[in-house]
Write a protein that holds these residues in place. Structure first.
Motif, short mmCIF file in Angstrom:
data_model
loop_
_atom_site.label_atom_id
_atom_site.label_comp_id
_atom_site.label_asym_id
_atom_site.label_seq_id
_atom_site.Cartn_x
_atom_site.Cartn_y
_atom_site.Cartn_z
N LEU A 32 0.84 -1.25 0.11
CA LEU A 32 -0.06 -0.13 0.05
C LEU A 32 0.87 1.25 -0.06
CD1 LEU A 32 -2.68 -1.27 2.46
CD2 LEU A 32 -3.00 -0.57 0.20
N VAL A 41 -8.33 -5.50 -0.54
CA VAL A 41 -7.73 -5.88 0.65
C VAL A 41 -8.64 -6.62 1.31
CG1 VAL A 41 -6.78 -5.06 2.83
CG2 VAL A 41 -6.22 -3.94 0.85
N GLN A 56 -5.29 3.14 4.95
CA GLN A 56 -4.23 3.24 3.77
C GLN A 56 -5.17 2.83 2.73
OE1 GLN A 56 -1.24 4.51 3.12
NE2 GLN A 56 -0.01 4.48 4.91
N ALA A 57 -5.80 1.79 2.77
CA ALA A 57 -6.55 1.09 1.64
C ALA A 57 -7.68 2.22 1.35
CB ALA A 57 -7.06 -0.09 1.87
N GLN A 60 -6.61 5.10 -0.81
CA GLN A 60 -6.40 5.05 -2.18
C GLN A 60 -7.44 4.52 -2.76
OE1 GLN A 60 -2.37 2.69 -2.38
NE2 GLN A 60 -2.03 3.50 -0.72
#
Length: 260
Positions: A32, A41, A56-57, A60
């Protein structure tokens, strides 16, 4: 050290791995952070402490799905997933020229590792992890008789495969010829070679690490510029491939940074 002399001659991978699946907290988090292309994820409904990965996922725009531990184990081929996995290649193959360009972009002489028949994915992953830590510009592997970028490689590299590019080539000898044309000095390993601390690794350098059972192939060895040896004082006359790679890499790093 003075100008180098004239160049001189001198079991199948573990099955049933999903190479498009990254397993484990560090590998997924590093993927990531590196901006790797991930589709989804997956996190276990039974595991905690995954907030940073989830955040983080989401930043993004990567979907996060909650699944069971059993589902994660099925996805990762039974690998230790620590409650998280991601769909997406463990690493992306690049060209040999990309590795040379990476060195040029950094203003540094090329610093590479050539893996000749490393079939154990744990060894390949460990080599990638050490090479990335030592500041190498990339890894070169052959398309045949070599471990590829599988889940185990990604896991063993602790996510380093997301940062260090890997070039997969059809013919190692041809790749070595190309590297020589770009000023890279290629070092193999042999018990009759020169002591590794007596060589100059401050210029373009590539270390050839041979397979676990058979070492460096004949043609690859004949096309190395020099052979290196490690001092062996015990009863065992060889080291694990990834351990040997680490010794050479860190000697090169020491030399390259001693005058920095």
């Amino acid at each position: 050290m003075s100008q180098k002399q004239n160049r001189r001659r001198t079991s199948p991978e573990h099955p049933a791995e999903n190479s498009s699946c990254i397993a484990g907290r560090n590998p997924v988090l590093e993927a990531l952070k590196s901006g790797a292309s991930l589709d989804t994820v997956y996190i276990s409904q039974e595991s905690g402490g995954l907030q940073e990965i989830v955040s983080q996922a989401k930043v993004q725009g990567i979907p996060v799905k909650v699944v069971t531990d059993a589902k994660l184990s099925q996805m990762t081929g039974g690998a230790v997933h620590q409650g998280v996995a991601a769909e997406g290649a463990c690493g992306t193959y690049v060209s040999l020229e990309d590795l040379l360009q990476r060195a040029a972009d950094r203003g540094e002489p090329p610093f590479l590792v050539i893996c000749d028949g490393i079939q154990d994915p744990h060894n390949l992953g460990a080599i990638i992890r050490t090479a990335e830590a030592a500041g190498a510009h990339g890894i070169v592997i052959p398309k045949r008789r070599s471990a590829s970028l599988t889940t185990t490689v990604g896991k063993t590299s602790a996510g380093a495969v997301s940062w260090l590019p890997v070039a997969r080539v059809t013919n190692l000898v041809s790749a070595m010829t190309t590297l020589k044309e770009h000023g890279v000095w290629i070092y193999g390993t042999d018990a009759s070679g020169d002591l590794y601390t007596q060589q100059d690794f401050t210029g373009g350098t590539a270390f050839v690490i041979g397979s676990e059972g058979f070492g460096i192939g004949r043609l690859v060895g004949e096309n190395c510029d020099a052979m290196l040896r490690l001092p062996m004082h015990g009863q065992v006359n060889s080291l694990n491939a990834s351990v040997a790679a680490g010794i050479f890499l860190y000697e090169a790093l020491r030399q390259r940074t001693s005058n920095a």
